[in-house]
Design a protein around this motif. Sequence first.
Motif, mmCIF file in Angstrom:
data_model
loop_
_atom_site.group_PDB
_atom_site.id
_atom_site.type_symbol
_atom_site.label_atom_id
_atom_site.label_comp_id
_atom_site.label_asym_id
_atom_site.label_seq_id
_atom_site.Cartn_x
_atom_site.Cartn_y
_atom_site.Cartn_z
ATOM 1 N N ARG A 98 0.867 -1.330 0.028
ATOM 2 C CA ARG A 98 -0.046 -0.018 0.040
ATOM 3 C C ARG A 98 0.927 1.345 0.073
ATOM 4 O O ARG A 98 1.993 1.269 0.583
ATOM 5 C CB ARG A 98 -0.869 -0.087 1.328
ATOM 6 N N ARG A 99 0.351 2.145 -0.637
ATOM 7 C CA ARG A 99 1.023 3.423 -0.593
ATOM 8 C C ARG A 99 0.262 4.701 0.224
ATOM 9 O O ARG A 99 -0.976 4.426 0.066
ATOM 10 C CB ARG A 99 1.405 4.047 -2.068
ATOM 11 N N VAL A 100 0.895 5.564 0.616
ATOM 12 C CA VAL A 100 0.381 6.690 1.618
ATOM 13 C C VAL A 100 -0.052 7.607 0.602
ATOM 14 O O VAL A 100 0.770 8.192 -0.236
ATOM 15 C CB VAL A 100 1.115 7.215 2.439
ATOM 16 N N ASP A 101 -1.130 8.069 0.307
ATOM 17 C CA ASP A 101 -1.638 9.127 -0.465
ATOM 18 C C ASP A 101 -1.593 10.622 0.033
ATOM 19 O O ASP A 101 -1.125 10.794 1.341
ATOM 20 C CB ASP A 101 -3.056 8.752 -1.385
ATOM 21 N N GLY A 104 -3.034 11.106 3.378
ATOM 22 C CA GLY A 104 -2.574 9.959 4.234
ATOM 23 C C GLY A 104 -3.298 8.884 4.533
ATOM 24 O O GLY A 104 -3.191 7.806 5.204
ATOM 25 N N LEU A 106 -4.283 4.985 2.926
ATOM 26 C CA LEU A 106 -3.563 4.033 2.251
ATOM 27 C C LEU A 106 -4.385 3.489 1.086
ATOM 28 O O LEU A 106 -5.594 3.248 0.984
ATOM 29 C CB LEU A 106 -3.485 2.854 3.364
ATOM 30 N N ARG B 37 6.716 14.574 4.344
ATOM 31 C CA ARG B 37 5.909 14.974 3.666
ATOM 32 C C ARG B 37 5.487 16.313 3.310
ATOM 33 O O ARG B 37 5.249 16.647 2.216
ATOM 34 C CB ARG B 37 4.487 14.469 4.236
ATOM 35 N N ILE B 68 5.430 6.952 -0.648
ATOM 36 C CA ILE B 68 5.854 6.280 0.870
ATOM 37 C C ILE B 68 4.727 5.215 0.709
ATOM 38 O O ILE B 68 3.629 5.031 0.327
ATOM 39 C CB ILE B 68 5.462 7.235 1.840
ATOM 40 N N ARG B 69 5.302 4.125 1.150
ATOM 41 C CA ARG B 69 4.669 2.785 1.243
ATOM 42 C C ARG B 69 4.541 2.083 2.587
ATOM 43 O O ARG B 69 5.609 2.615 3.456
ATOM 44 C CB ARG B 69 5.024 1.756 0.272
#
Lengths: 111, 111
Positions: A98-101, A104, A106, B37, B68-69
């Motif tokens: 999963r990436r953080v968009d 914030g 996932l 971020r 970021i994962r």
Amino acid sequence: MPRFDAAGLVTAVAVDHRTGELLMLAHMDAEAIAKTRETGFAHFHSRSRGRLWMKGESSGHTLKVIEIRVDCDQDALELRVEAAGPACHTLARTCFYRRVDDNGELVRIVD
Amino acid sequence: MPRFDAAGLVTAVAVDHRTGELLMLAHMDAEAIAKTRETGFAHFHSRSRGRLWMKGESSGHTLKVIEIRVDCDQDALELRVEAAGPACHTLARTCFYRRVDDNGELVRIVD
């Protein structure tokens, strides 16, 4: 070598030896390192269960260790592995699926 | 998210976003994540110095964060980065520039 922390652990990062893909992160103590070198399969120390475990001991999704690398300050290990199945207990290929968009949240990006 | 340890840290692994090569491992607290971020450049928390630092703040070898994962149990982060120079303070391309041979000796394999 290596330089263990106060709990007697080093961080170990498993990477697919063919693709270089980051698969998972876990911890090793001296026993886990010895078992890994002896058997050729990745063993770790579970901090929650306080015991040695072999990756795949119940799932069969073992990690055959092709090479072990060490970082500059010798407190982290890179295990170059051949995975017998999904590395993640969720059955994803990698634990980092999963990436953080930007908000914030996932977002799943790996099957 | 993420799940910080008792010291308020998560492990962060920096990976080249083009080649997937493992570059370095460090630790982030909430402040380091927020700064990363906000600025788009990797910041970490130094456990030895007890403070926030930006990778490359003195060397100029910054890591621009492309993505970021997060891993399955949300206690480790993968930073997919564009490196402005060698990632290692030794000026190696990656901190993981040595392998462990069968006798436990360290052999340099990356320039």
